[in-house]
Design a protein around this motif. Sequence first.
Motif: not given
Length: 265
Positions: A177-185
């Motif tokens: 989940l953290a990776t996804y929201v980081m990728y989405k800035s």
Amino acid sequence: MIKTLIKSTRITWASKTVNMYLLVLTYAYFANIIITNPYEIIEGLILVCVLWGALYSLNDLTDLEVDRKDSSKKERAFIQDNVEKGWIMLFFVVLGVIVFLVSFATMKPEFTVILALMLLNQVIYTVPPIRLKNTVLAPFASTATNTVLRIASCCVLLGNIFLVPLSVYFFMYMAGLATYVMYKSETGQASIVGVIAAVALVYSLYSGYMNFVQFAVAVLPAFLAAIPLYISLFVEKDKLVYLADVLYHQVAMVFFIICILYILF
């Protein structure tokens, strides 16, 4: 055209599946489980990777118009080279059918069910009219859920879906989940989710659900690769996202494969 279709499968992104299979195999290793089906596990790993290659192609097809307006997606296969949508769908269907036919014929039913869940989750995430990607539910249905399903697919091949403790499942879900929201800035969300993931990791380590060797082998490489991804939220996004991509999807994958072969053989 064939080269473009193959590129759309994002072959190096197989590192996500390879990483999760390594994590599961470390639990079998430290539990002194004798692995009697190493070739079945390798087959399962390949099937999951091929299925995800097909799903990435489907994702790029459904995102085509949006990606054309996004400069960060200019390297995507169907942006660089035009391929008729019919050929892309045929490519996706053929790969999917091959994966499920092989799985039905040679693998445990539970494994095939998990493959079906991967397919279902990605279809409702990507394809209209549901397309969760455009809703607030997107982070929960993407990397996080897919990470859990990848772990489960290996666990069932070892005969116990809970070979990996629930606290570790939860940690890997939150890390995804953290990776996804980081990728989405999403800076604020990434920090909050990152803290939750860190707490879950500390709990797993402190409670003995994960040892430091498992952490070093299966978690630390991905964590180190995520550092530039997090920094990209604040500076030089394109360069740091590319660096994170190379570290995790190429450098770390070689390490993961070597460790898997060592455990299996």
